[in-house]
Design a protein around this motif. Structure first.
Motif, mmCIF file in Angstrom:
data_model
loop_
_atom_site.group_PDB
_atom_site.id
_atom_site.type_symbol
_atom_site.label_atom_id
_atom_site.label_comp_id
_atom_site.label_asym_id
_atom_site.label_seq_id
_atom_site.Cartn_x
_atom_site.Cartn_y
_atom_site.Cartn_z
ATOM 1 N N CYS A 188 -22.729 -8.022 -6.866
ATOM 2 C CA CYS A 188 -22.288 -6.755 -7.440
ATOM 3 C C CYS A 188 -23.277 -5.658 -7.058
ATOM 4 O O CYS A 188 -24.480 -5.892 -7.020
ATOM 5 N N LYS A 213 -23.513 -2.881 -8.811
ATOM 6 C CA LYS A 213 -23.783 -2.056 -9.997
ATOM 7 C C LYS A 213 -24.716 -2.767 -10.984
ATOM 8 O O LYS A 213 -25.014 -3.955 -10.819
ATOM 9 N N TYR A 214 -25.118 -2.028 -11.996
ATOM 10 C CA TYR A 214 -26.059 -2.594 -12.975
ATOM 11 C C TYR A 214 -25.732 -2.067 -14.371
ATOM 12 O O TYR A 214 -26.593 -1.469 -15.045
ATOM 13 N N CYS A 215 -24.483 -2.300 -14.791
ATOM 14 C CA CYS A 215 -24.040 -1.912 -16.133
ATOM 15 C C CYS A 215 -25.027 -2.516 -17.145
ATOM 16 O O CYS A 215 -25.480 -3.656 -16.975
ATOM 17 N N TYR A 239 -24.952 -3.835 -19.994
ATOM 18 C CA TYR A 239 -24.590 -4.970 -20.856
ATOM 19 C C TYR A 239 -24.350 -6.261 -20.072
ATOM 20 O O TYR A 239 -24.131 -7.314 -20.655
ATOM 21 N N CYS A 240 -24.348 -6.180 -18.740
ATOM 22 C CA CYS A 240 -23.762 -7.263 -17.946
ATOM 23 C C CYS A 240 -24.799 -8.181 -17.321
ATOM 24 O O CYS A 240 -25.687 -7.730 -16.585
ATOM 25 N N VAL A 254 -24.367 -10.132 -14.922
ATOM 26 C CA VAL A 254 -24.166 -10.250 -13.476
ATOM 27 C C VAL A 254 -24.755 -9.038 -12.724
ATOM 28 O O VAL A 254 -24.811 -9.019 -11.509
ATOM 29 N N ARG A 255 -25.221 -8.029 -13.452
ATOM 30 C CA ARG A 255 -25.754 -6.802 -12.836
ATOM 31 C C ARG A 255 -26.720 -7.132 -11.695
ATOM 32 O O ARG A 255 -27.494 -8.101 -11.789
ATOM 33 N N GLY A 305 -17.681 -9.300 -8.963
ATOM 34 C CA GLY A 305 -18.605 -8.178 -9.049
ATOM 35 C C GLY A 305 -18.077 -7.069 -8.149
ATOM 36 O O GLY A 305 -17.262 -7.319 -7.256
ATOM 37 N N GLU A 306 -18.550 -5.837 -8.378
ATOM 38 C CA GLU A 306 -17.956 -4.705 -7.653
ATOM 39 C C GLU A 306 -18.615 -4.467 -6.298
ATOM 40 O O GLU A 306 -19.827 -4.286 -6.200
HETATM 41 S S1 SF4 Z 1 -19.968 -7.307 -12.619
HETATM 42 FE FE1 SF4 Z 1 -18.825 -5.550 -13.404
HETATM 43 S S2 SF4 Z 1 -19.665 -5.203 -15.460
HETATM 44 FE FE2 SF4 Z 1 -21.153 -6.474 -14.318
HETATM 45 S S3 SF4 Z 1 -22.600 -5.014 -13.396
HETATM 46 FE FE3 SF4 Z 1 -21.016 -5.446 -11.885
HETATM 47 S S4 SF4 Z 1 -19.519 -3.771 -12.214
HETATM 48 FE FE4 SF4 Z 1 -20.825 -3.827 -14.035
#
Ligand code: SF4
Length: 362
Positions: A59, A61-63, A65-66, A68-69, A105-106
């Protein structure tokens, strides 16, 4: 207004929604009874399945709460091979699930977009396109969404996570990668392209108020979405939001609030598809069944090969991580029968709300 009057409305105001979300005792029971009654009237006692394929935990991104960030360096990253994805889809077909859901993941690089296009096309070749395909692959350009739609996917889930912009930026970094406006634009693009579009939120977040939750439900209604997935927030120790774990409601309260959100939305949007999220089952062994009785009608059994599941933990202690698909299926049939519901096998299980709109040319 009395609870009985509110329960007979579909166009609820923010104040009425808050009254339902705060209901206790006999009023709370009336809310759940009414939501079940509405669901059975509009959708019968069927539950639709989506075989979940967690394609990759890579992924960009680094939301906050996640688990997997990308900034969580404890996670071992993986991406399933084409063969593994097709095997999962074939298993879904063999088990009679009718649909698969691909989650990841994005990423939005060309290699990823091309790969997903290819996988969707390959899944559509199984038994002449008999499997329905839901994608949950985050924010993409409208062109990418169109490519995947034309390849054969027809449902897309993009959770807003919090429809209040201020709250959104308390659970996402405020930077160019995590842009609230872009998230909204993506939902609009999905609707424009023609996907059965879904969204959703987490319930019991730090800083979240009943006003926020009521606004979330009004947001789903205003966007006229075809599907919604809502689950309790479960803090992950390897994320920034862990620091606020003592400022959230206890697990039973988050669970109860989730059920009230499902029940209230069922009154507001009687024909949409609503997921009984795995997070419900993580907080309460009976959580999935409780969500179905509160108004949900979709379950997503995990078909990801077991060796990868431990690395796709957006939140910790996820339920069913070790289950085998055959075990999941027999447990599911039994548990649904016990609450007067049954799986509708070998069907796509599309949103009745969406199909009705389509038939009317809207
Ligand atoms: S998997 Fe989804 S929720 Fe988790 S950090 Fe990546 S985009 Fe954000």
């Amino acid at each position: 207004m009395s609870i009985d009057e509110i329960l007979n409305k579909t166009n609820l105001t923010c104040e009425e929604i808050k009254q339902l979300l705060a209901a206790e005792g006999e009023d709370k029971k009336k809310l759940f009874d009414r939501a079940l009654q509405v669901k059975l009237k509009h959708l019968d006692n069927y539950v639709h399945l989506r075989g979940l394929i967690e394609y990759s935990n890579i992924c960009t991104k680094y939301c906050l709460y996640c688990g997997v960030r990308c900034k969580n360096l404890k996670v071992e990253r993986y991406q399933l091979s084409d063969e593994e994805v097709i095997e999962c889809a074939k298993l879904a077909h063999k088990l009679g699930y009718g649909s698969v859901a691909i989650q990841s993941g994005e990423r939005s690089d060309k290699a990823f977009v091309d790969k997903i296009t290819h996988l969707v096309q390959e899944i559509k070749k199984i038994d002449n396109g008999s499997l329905g395909i839901t994608l949950s692959l985050g924010e993409q350009t409208e062109e990418t969404y169109r490519r995947w739609f034309e390849a054969g996917a027809h449902r897309y889930l993009l959770r807003i996570e919090a429809s209040n912009e201020d709250l959104y930026y308390k659970i996402h970094p405020r930077d160019e990668k995590h842009d609230f406006k872009k998230r909204l634009d993506c939902i609009d693009s999905l609707l424009k392209v023609g996907f059965q579009t879904g969204s959703g939120v987490m319930i019991g977040l730090p800083f979240q108020s009943l006003d926020d939750l009521a606004s979330d439900l009004l947001f789903f209604k205003q966007k006229d979405l075809a599907m919604v997935g809502m689950g309790p927030f479960i803090p992950h120790p390897d994320t920034p939001l862990w620091a606020y774990k003592d400022q959230i409601p206890p697990a039973e309260k988050r669970m109860e609030l989730t059920l009230k959100m499902i029940a209230t939305l069922r009154l507001m949007m009687p024909e949409i598809n609503m997921v009984a999220a795995t997070a419900n089952q993580t907080l309460d062994p009976q959580g999935r069944e409780k969500a179905i009785l509160a108004g949900a009608n979709v379950i997503m059994p995990n078909l990801t090969p077991n060796e990868f599941r431990e690395n796709y933990l957006i939140y910790p202690d996820k339920a069913n991580v070790k289950d085998k698909p055959s075990q999941t299926q027999s447990k599911l049939d039994e548990s649904l029968a016990a609450i007067g519901h049954k799986v509708l096998y070998n069907a796509w299980g599309d949103s009745v709300a969406f199909m009705r709109k389509k038939a009317l040319g809207q």
